[in-house]
Design an enzyme around this catalytic site. Structure first.
Site, PDB file in Angstrom:
ATOM      1  N   MET A 146       0.776  -1.203   0.209  1.00 30.90           N
ATOM      2  CA  MET A 146       0.144   0.015  -0.105  1.00 30.90           C
ATOM      3  C   MET A 146       0.825   1.301  -0.002  1.00 30.90           C
ATOM      4  SD  MET A 146      -2.751   1.780   0.066  1.00 30.90           S
ATOM      5  CE  MET A 146      -4.081   0.268   0.257  1.00 30.90           C
ATOM      6  N   CYS A 147       0.507   1.973  -0.916  1.00 32.12           N
ATOM      7  CA  CYS A 147       1.278   3.490  -1.041  1.00 32.12           C
ATOM      8  C   CYS A 147       0.333   4.556  -1.173  1.00 32.12           C
ATOM      9  CB  CYS A 147       2.085   3.529  -2.152  1.00 32.12           C
ATOM     10  SG  CYS A 147       3.355   1.938  -2.022  1.00 32.12           S
ATOM     11  N   GLY A 148       0.928   5.845  -1.005  1.00 30.32           N
ATOM     12  CA  GLY A 148       0.281   6.901  -1.194  1.00 30.32           C
ATOM     13  C   GLY A 148       0.942   7.402  -2.408  1.00 30.32           C
TER      14      GLY A 148
END
Length: 620
Positions: A1-3
């Site tokens: 998960m990343c932004g």
């Protein structure tokens, strides 16, 4: 998960006026916007953050000495910034994004579960970056993406041709928002999450239907960024057949009508099922089991995490969807690790008033006084029972069934109680995070997911004990049962479709459900849950599971002729029955916002439709 964030600024550095002769927006305004975006996107990936700048040289057409010059200039062109935060859930090596090599830049927010050879100790983003760079031509990008299954959103800058590619997976399980340049806001933005309803950036969900390509080189040379943006943005089809590119597009619902009188299952206890139905039950268990396995295995252990703590949690209502996911996770999570069951309940003043006072307007004054006195005497009791919402009741019942079936497993039933004041204090933050979702239903669901995903609550010493201790779930992977109702016919509208239009009506409704999955919930849910540094995974929405269920004849998935709790999601109920989840198999559908009491908090909210637009928290 990343932004992930990609920003592109138009115009010459140091200009005092833009191409329309209007005052340029001060640099500090854009810098403030950029920093605010980085803060909210960094929350999605607390393990690492990084950024990378490039300046793409353009043709300068600034006025100089009364004459206009047209020549290459380092000062003119486009400034592009890439930012990414990282929640490390793949591989053994810490990763800092953006990925960079040979001028190419890659920001990846996703998980590859099928279609790409990624070893346990490797990172899928690194592997995919290598795969893209090894393509003989970028025309092959749709083919590469069509062979991988998993939730994703990405931004890829191809340095040689100065083009920017970006897309979400066909189901839209990861958020990516877009702001296109305008006269008042002449910048381009892509971001996993926005800063909310702000006029500095008008962001909307990126379509999942195509892969986008922005020709930055051509845009830069035009020096007319706002006017020429749309002509420089092209849509690349997700082409391919189901055999060679199984994950390029969503499967279509089987349109075959059942026989005139399809065999009916009289009860879930039937010992002999029609052959086709029995085979479908077995295949559903196999597909769903594999989907869960791929989503819970090989989650990296953090050095700060002690052995014996949970790495996997389930958004748990006690309904059939979340219970079967918990049961299957038990098969693939190491036995020495607990599994956290996150069960959220809201203190809802409107519900409490109805429960304690009844319908005030329809009773006598004497009865009103009696109820008021009873309410005052039982204030302490009311406080202790305000969190016994429907999902709490079924959750407590269902964790008992899991404990009986799954020996040797510690199930942490996490009671996430949300006082009214706390929910209202968080409302502005929730509204900003779920944006551009802005309906009453968006807010009700987002509130439930926001607090559940934080995992801050308590666990009881035993199933029958009132003693409890504070507990915060350390799990970063949250299993979510979303998708089963859409794929298996779990909504009341499927029964209505049968009543009004027969089996054809059900088929049409199921296709409509599948068509709108990418636009209804998933982007909003991803933004809200990920704001806590957690990642939601949807086993029912594996494209492999979707393809299997879409391809089944309609009468093997549901039977609207049967009563509620039997005919709706019949195939899943039979599967739950087969693995031993007898209590869960008969639970009726209940929407999260009503089961948790996150909906209709105020006295006047009872008649508000879910599709109405909310008033901002600041307007309350």
């Amino acid at each position: 998960m990343c932004g992930i964030i990609c920003s592109l600024r138009a115009g010459c550095q140091g200009d005092t006026d833009n191409i329309h002769g209007e005052p340029a927006r001060p640099d500090d305004t854009f810098r403030d916007l950029s920093e605010r975006l980085k803060v909210v996107n960094a929350a999605r990936g607390p393990d690492a953050q990084g950024s990378h700048h490039i300046h793409i040289q353009g043709i300068c057409q600034c006025e100089s000495g009364g004459a206009q010059a047209s020549s290459p200039s380092e000062a003119c062109g486009l400034d592009v910034e890439f930012f990414a935060s990282e929640l490390r859930l793949r591989g053994d090596t810490p990763i800092v994004q953006p990925h960079q090599q040979g001028g190419d830049v890659f920001c990846w927010n996703g998980e590859v579960f099928e279609g790409l050879d990624v070893n346990v100790d490797e990172n899928d983003g690194v592997k995919l970056f290598q795969s893209i760079r090894s393509l003989s031509t970028m025309d092959d990008l749709p083919s590469l993406l069509g062979k991988i299954e998993g939730p994703y959103a990405f931004v890829y800058y191809h340095a040689e041709f100065r083009r920017l590619y970006f897309a979400r997976d066909p189901l839209g399980r990861r958020s990516l928002l877009i702001h296109k340049p305008s006269v008042s806001n002449p910048h381009f933005l892509l971001a996993s999450v926005s800063i909310g309803n702000d006029q500095v950036c008008i962001m909307e969900e990126l379509s999942t239907e195509v892969i986008f390509c922005l020709d930055i080189g051509r845009l830069c040379e035009s020096n007319e960024i706002v006017q020429n943006f749309d002509s420089c943005l092209t849509c690349i089809p997700r082409y391919g057949d189901q055999q060679s590119l199984p994950f390029a597009k969503l499967s279509r619902v089987n349109t075959a009508l059942p026989p005139d009188a399809p065999p009916s299952v009289l009860s879930l206890d039937s010992t002999i099922l029609p052959r086709d139905l029995a085979i479908a039950v077995n295949h559903l268990i196999e597909h769903l089991d594999r989907s869960v396995m791929l989503r819970v295995q090989n989650i990296p252990r953090r050095t700060s995490l002690e052995k014996g703590q949970a790495h996997v949690a389930v958004l748990f209502s006690g309904g059939i969807d979340s219970t079967i996911l918990a049961f299957l996770a038990h098969k693939h999570v190491p036995r020495d690790e607990p599994i956290d069951l996150l069960n959220v309940a809201f203190e809802n003043p409107r519900k409490i008033q109805l429960q304690t006072d009844g319908n005030i307007g329809a009773i006598s004054k004497r009865e009103k006084k009696r109820q008021l006195k009873a309410s005052e005497r039982n204030a302490a009791v009311k406080e202790s029972t305000s969190y016994m919402v429907p999902d709490r009741v079924t959750g407590l019942q269902e964790v008992g069934e899991l404990r009986r079936l799954c020996h040797g497993r510690t199930w942490n039933f996490v009671e996430v109680d949300v006082p009214y004041e706390e929910s209202q204090a968080a409302r502005a933050a929730v509204e900003a995070t779920m944006f551009p979702g802005r309906t009453v239903m968006d807010l009700s669901l987002a509130m439930a997911l926001y607090f559940a995903s934080k995992g801050v609550g308590k666990i009881r010493a035993s199933a029958v004990s009132d003693d409890s201790r504070p507990y915060t779930s350390p799990a970063r992977v949250l299993l979510n049962g979303l998708g089963s109702d859409e794929l298996l016919g779990g909504y009341g509208r499927h029964r209505t479709a049968y009543i009004t239009r027969g089996w054809q009506g059900v088929i049409d409704e199921l296709q409509l459900e599948l068509d709108r999955i990418p636009t209804r919930n998933l982007g909003r849910d991803d933004r809200v849950i990920s704001s806590s540094g957690k990642e939601t995974r949807h086993p029912f929405l594996s494209l492999t599971v979707v393809s299997f269920l879409a391809g089944l004849p309609v009468h093997l998935k549901l039977d609207p002729r049967l009563e509620l709790g039997v005919g709706d999601k019949m195939l899943l109920r039979l599967a739950a029955r087969k693995v031993g989840l007898l209590e869960a198999s008969v639970r009726k559908k209940r929407a999260m916002q009503f089961g948790s009491h996150s909906a209709r908090m105020e006295a006047g909210d009872g008649e508000r439709r879910g599709d109405l637009m909310i008033r901002a928290a600041s307007e309350q």
